[in-house]
Motif scaffolding. Structure first.
Motif, PDB file in Angstrom:
ATOM      1  N   GLN A  73       0.557  -1.107   0.072  1.00  0.00           N
ATOM      2  CA  GLN A  73       0.337   0.276   0.373  1.00  0.00           C
ATOM      3  C   GLN A  73       0.902   1.358   0.364  1.00  0.00           C
ATOM      4  OE1 GLN A  73      -2.793  -1.388   3.163  1.00  0.00           O
ATOM      5  NE2 GLN A  73      -3.984  -0.305   1.883  1.00  0.00           N
ATOM      6  N   ILE A  74       0.011   2.372  -0.526  1.00  0.00           N
ATOM      7  CA  ILE A  74       1.295   3.562  -0.859  1.00  0.00           C
ATOM      8  C   ILE A  74       0.390   4.344   0.622  1.00  0.00           C
ATOM      9  CG2 ILE A  74       1.386   5.908  -1.336  1.00  0.00           C
ATOM     10  CD1 ILE A  74       2.885   3.753  -2.767  1.00  0.00           C
ATOM     11  N   CYS A  75       1.435   4.483   1.787  1.00  0.00           N
ATOM     12  CA  CYS A  75       1.448   5.643   2.729  1.00  0.00           C
ATOM     13  C   CYS A  75       1.049   6.552   2.759  1.00  0.00           C
ATOM     14  CB  CYS A  75       2.673   5.620   3.720  1.00  0.00           C
ATOM     15  SG  CYS A  75       2.384   6.806   5.096  1.00  0.00           S
ATOM     16  N   GLY A  76      -0.586   7.155   3.658  1.00  0.00           N
ATOM     17  CA  GLY A  76      -1.086   8.870   3.384  1.00  0.00           C
ATOM     18  C   GLY A  76      -0.093   9.400   3.937  1.00  0.00           C
ATOM     19  N   VAL A  77       0.920   8.791   4.989  1.00  0.00           N
ATOM     20  CA  VAL A  77       1.655  10.629   5.510  1.00  0.00           C
ATOM     21  C   VAL A  77       2.531   9.999   4.759  1.00  0.00           C
ATOM     22  CG1 VAL A  77       3.258  10.949   7.011  1.00  0.00           C
ATOM     23  CG2 VAL A  77       0.916  10.224   7.591  1.00  0.00           C
ATOM     24  N   THR A  78       3.599   9.537   4.153  1.00  0.00           N
ATOM     25  CA  THR A  78       5.427   9.552   3.745  1.00  0.00           C
ATOM     26  C   THR A  78       4.416   9.289   1.765  1.00  0.00           C
ATOM     27  OG1 THR A  78       5.950   7.537   3.739  1.00  0.00           O
ATOM     28  CG2 THR A  78       5.468   8.614   5.717  1.00  0.00           C
ATOM     29  N   LEU A  79       3.716   9.100   1.518  1.00  0.00           N
ATOM     30  CA  LEU A  79       3.476   8.921  -0.158  1.00  0.00           C
ATOM     31  C   LEU A  79       4.667   7.614  -0.487  1.00  0.00           C
ATOM     32  CD1 LEU A  79       2.820  11.837  -1.437  1.00  0.00           C
ATOM     33  CD2 LEU A  79       1.323  10.538  -0.348  1.00  0.00           C
ATOM     34  N   GLU A  80       5.214   6.442   0.594  1.00  0.00           N
ATOM     35  CA  GLU A  80       6.372   5.505   0.386  1.00  0.00           C
ATOM     36  C   GLU A  80       5.292   3.782  -0.028  1.00  0.00           C
ATOM     37  OE1 GLU A  80       9.467   6.181  -0.006  1.00  0.00           O
ATOM     38  OE2 GLU A  80       9.512   8.134  -0.488  1.00  0.00           O
ATOM     39  N   PRO A  81       5.717   3.790  -0.445  1.00  0.00           N
ATOM     40  CA  PRO A  81       4.785   2.170  -0.761  1.00  0.00           C
ATOM     41  C   PRO A  81       5.304   1.013   0.374  1.00  0.00           C
ATOM     42  CG  PRO A  81       6.673   1.866  -1.995  1.00  0.00           C
ATOM     43  CD  PRO A  81       6.543   3.627  -1.256  1.00  0.00           C
ATOM     44  N   PHE A  82       4.825   0.672   0.902  1.00  0.00           N
ATOM     45  CA  PHE A  82       4.681  -0.099   1.971  1.00  0.00           C
ATOM     46  C   PHE A  82       4.020  -2.002   1.803  1.00  0.00           C
ATOM     47  CE2 PHE A  82       1.294   2.082   3.987  1.00  0.00           C
ATOM     48  CZ  PHE A  82       1.112   1.128   5.002  1.00  0.00           C
ATOM     49  N   PRO A  83       4.802  -2.703   2.506  1.00  0.00           N
ATOM     50  CA  PRO A  83       3.668  -4.189   2.843  1.00  0.00           C
ATOM     51  C   PRO A  83       3.207  -4.046   3.909  1.00  0.00           C
ATOM     52  CG  PRO A  83       6.268  -4.449   3.780  1.00  0.00           C
ATOM     53  CD  PRO A  83       6.024  -3.002   2.594  1.00  0.00           C
ATOM     54  N   ALA A  84       1.900  -5.143   3.718  1.00  0.00           N
ATOM     55  CA  ALA A  84       0.951  -5.253   4.642  1.00  0.00           C
ATOM     56  C   ALA A  84      -0.079  -5.953   4.992  1.00  0.00           C
ATOM     57  CB  ALA A  84      -0.329  -3.847   4.180  1.00  0.00           C
ATOM     58  N   MET A 140      -8.886  -3.992   3.169  1.00  0.00           N
ATOM     59  CA  MET A 140      -7.749  -3.300   3.648  1.00  0.00           C
ATOM     60  C   MET A 140      -7.450  -2.028   5.097  1.00  0.00           C
ATOM     61  SD  MET A 140      -6.501  -3.431  -0.376  1.00  0.00           S
ATOM     62  CE  MET A 140      -7.710  -1.870  -0.398  1.00  0.00           C
ATOM     63  N   ASP A 141      -6.931  -1.408   4.754  1.00  0.00           N
ATOM     64  CA  ASP A 141      -6.603  -0.264   5.433  1.00  0.00           C
ATOM     65  C   ASP A 141      -6.759   1.054   4.769  1.00  0.00           C
ATOM     66  OD1 ASP A 141      -6.720   2.044   7.338  1.00  0.00           O
ATOM     67  OD2 ASP A 141      -4.293   1.367   8.058  1.00  0.00           O
ATOM     68  N   PRO A 142      -8.153   1.375   5.340  1.00  0.00           N
ATOM     69  CA  PRO A 142      -8.083   2.762   4.208  1.00  0.00           C
ATOM     70  C   PRO A 142      -7.766   3.918   4.626  1.00  0.00           C
ATOM     71  CG  PRO A 142      -9.964   2.812   6.225  1.00  0.00           C
ATOM     72  CD  PRO A 142      -9.315   1.175   6.161  1.00  0.00           C
ATOM     73  N   TYR A 143      -7.102   4.161   5.248  1.00  0.00           N
ATOM     74  CA  TYR A 143      -6.007   5.342   5.796  1.00  0.00           C
ATOM     75  C   TYR A 143      -4.461   4.796   5.748  1.00  0.00           C
ATOM     76  CZ  TYR A 143     -10.445   7.618   6.176  1.00  0.00           C
ATOM     77  OH  TYR A 143     -12.053   8.131   5.782  1.00  0.00           O
ATOM     78  N   PRO A 144      -4.125   4.036   4.684  1.00  0.00           N
ATOM     79  CA  PRO A 144      -2.729   2.977   5.011  1.00  0.00           C
ATOM     80  C   PRO A 144      -1.890   4.319   5.749  1.00  0.00           C
ATOM     81  CG  PRO A 144      -2.915   3.876   2.708  1.00  0.00           C
ATOM     82  CD  PRO A 144      -4.167   4.535   3.627  1.00  0.00           C
ATOM     83  N   ARG A 145      -1.148   3.782   6.883  1.00  0.00           N
ATOM     84  CA  ARG A 145      -0.118   4.353   7.469  1.00  0.00           C
ATOM     85  C   ARG A 145       1.250   3.441   7.655  1.00  0.00           C
ATOM     86  NH1 ARG A 145      -2.181   8.659   7.274  1.00  0.00           N
ATOM     87  NH2 ARG A 145      -3.423   9.689   8.790  1.00  0.00           N
ATOM     88  N   SER A 146       2.934   3.821   7.281  1.00  0.00           N
ATOM     89  CA  SER A 146       3.574   2.808   7.516  1.00  0.00           C
ATOM     90  C   SER A 146       4.199   2.815   9.051  1.00  0.00           C
ATOM     91  CB  SER A 146       5.108   3.251   6.238  1.00  0.00           C
ATOM     92  OG  SER A 146       5.416   4.197   6.777  1.00  0.00           O
ATOM     93  N   PRO A 147       5.158   1.718   8.869  1.00  0.00           N
ATOM     94  CA  PRO A 147       5.532   1.816  10.427  1.00  0.00           C
ATOM     95  C   PRO A 147       6.492   2.732  10.200  1.00  0.00           C
ATOM     96  CG  PRO A 147       6.005  -0.170   9.221  1.00  0.00           C
ATOM     97  CD  PRO A 147       5.325   0.551   7.757  1.00  0.00           C
ATOM     98  N   ALA A 148       6.488   3.630   9.591  1.00  0.00           N
ATOM     99  CA  ALA A 148       7.689   4.350   9.830  1.00  0.00           C
ATOM    100  C   ALA A 148       7.261   5.730   9.776  1.00  0.00           C
ATOM    101  CB  ALA A 148       9.103   4.904   8.614  1.00  0.00           C
ATOM    102  N   ALA A 149       5.945   6.205   9.443  1.00  0.00           N
ATOM    103  CA  ALA A 149       5.084   7.190   9.265  1.00  0.00           C
ATOM    104  C   ALA A 149       4.547   7.472  10.946  1.00  0.00           C
ATOM    105  CB  ALA A 149       3.659   7.484   8.700  1.00  0.00           C
ATOM    106  N   ARG A 150       4.116   5.942  11.366  1.00  0.00           N
ATOM    107  CA  ARG A 150       3.259   5.618  12.885  1.00  0.00           C
ATOM    108  C   ARG A 150       4.761   6.628  13.983  1.00  0.00           C
ATOM    109  NH1 ARG A 150       1.552   0.124  11.230  1.00  0.00           N
ATOM    110  NH2 ARG A 150      -0.423   1.084  10.443  1.00  0.00           N
ATOM    111  N   GLY A 151       5.582   5.914  13.733  1.00  0.00           N
ATOM    112  CA  GLY A 151       6.975   6.380  14.664  1.00  0.00           C
ATOM    113  C   GLY A 151       7.071   7.535  14.650  1.00  0.00           C
TER     114      GLY A 151
END
Length: 183
Positions: A73-84, A140-151
């Motif tokens: 998915q694409i992170c809604g904060v960083t716009l980086e792809p991350f696995p989910a 699927m998470d409708p507002y995906p956040r990568s682990p890095a964005a959560r941190g």
């Protein structure tokens, strides 16, 4: 004209024995690529489902089981792809359209939809692949956040948090009472 879904595994109700049947399905490479395109995902790495289908009611079918998927998915904060990971339970009842009550036969039906109503069989069966894809989309998470964005969010809220002040609405009352008593 009905368009063929990107992931299709048809099961006819006539092929389901009275005690039911288990089916394991998984999407192939081309199917996963088509699902990723349809769901606006960078990648669907794996989609597998384990279903149990058994007759339900007079002419219906009940499908239970679960789907598991690995997606990007694409992170809604960083716009980086991350696995989910996606894991979703499935419990669907299906009946022939002729067995569904007509809207005019059900009092108040024009105002309320029956959210627990069964789905409709498609030409005497169900497409288990389409069912798996539908539950993938639901899981699927409708507002995906990568682990890095959560941190980053946790660190930024800790740094920027203003000092906590306790609201004391009667704090000045003591001094007013003291002044009154001294007078």
């Amino acid at each position: 004209m009905n368009e063929m879904p990107p992931f299709s595994r048809r099961l006819a109700i006539s092929d389901v024995p009275p005690n039911g049947t288990w089916m394991n399905i998984s999407a192939g490479e081309a199917e996963r690529a088509a699902l990723a395109r349809d769901m606006a995902l960078p990648e669907v790495r794996r989609l597998e489902a384990r279903f149990h289908a058994k007759p339900w009611g007079r002419s219906g079918l009940r499908v239970t089981g679960e789907i598991e998927a690995e997606i990007v998915q694409i992170c809604g904060v960083t716009l980086e792809p991350f696995p989910a990971q996606v894991r979703e339970e499935v419990d669907v009842r299906l009946v022939d359209a002729a067995d569904l009550p007509k809207m005019e036969e059900v009092p108040g039906a024009e105002h309320e939809a029956d959210l627990d109503a069964p789905d409709v069989l498609d030409n005497g069966g169900v497409d288990l692949g389409a069912l798996a894809a539908e539950h993938l989309a639901l899981g699927m998470d409708p507002y995906p956040r990568s682990p890095a964005a959560r941190g980053e969010e946790a660190a930024s809220t800790e740094e920027e948090a203003p000092p906590v002040e306790t609201h004391r609405p009667f704090a000045g009352l003591g001094s007013l009472l003291n002044k009154r008593d001294q007078s």
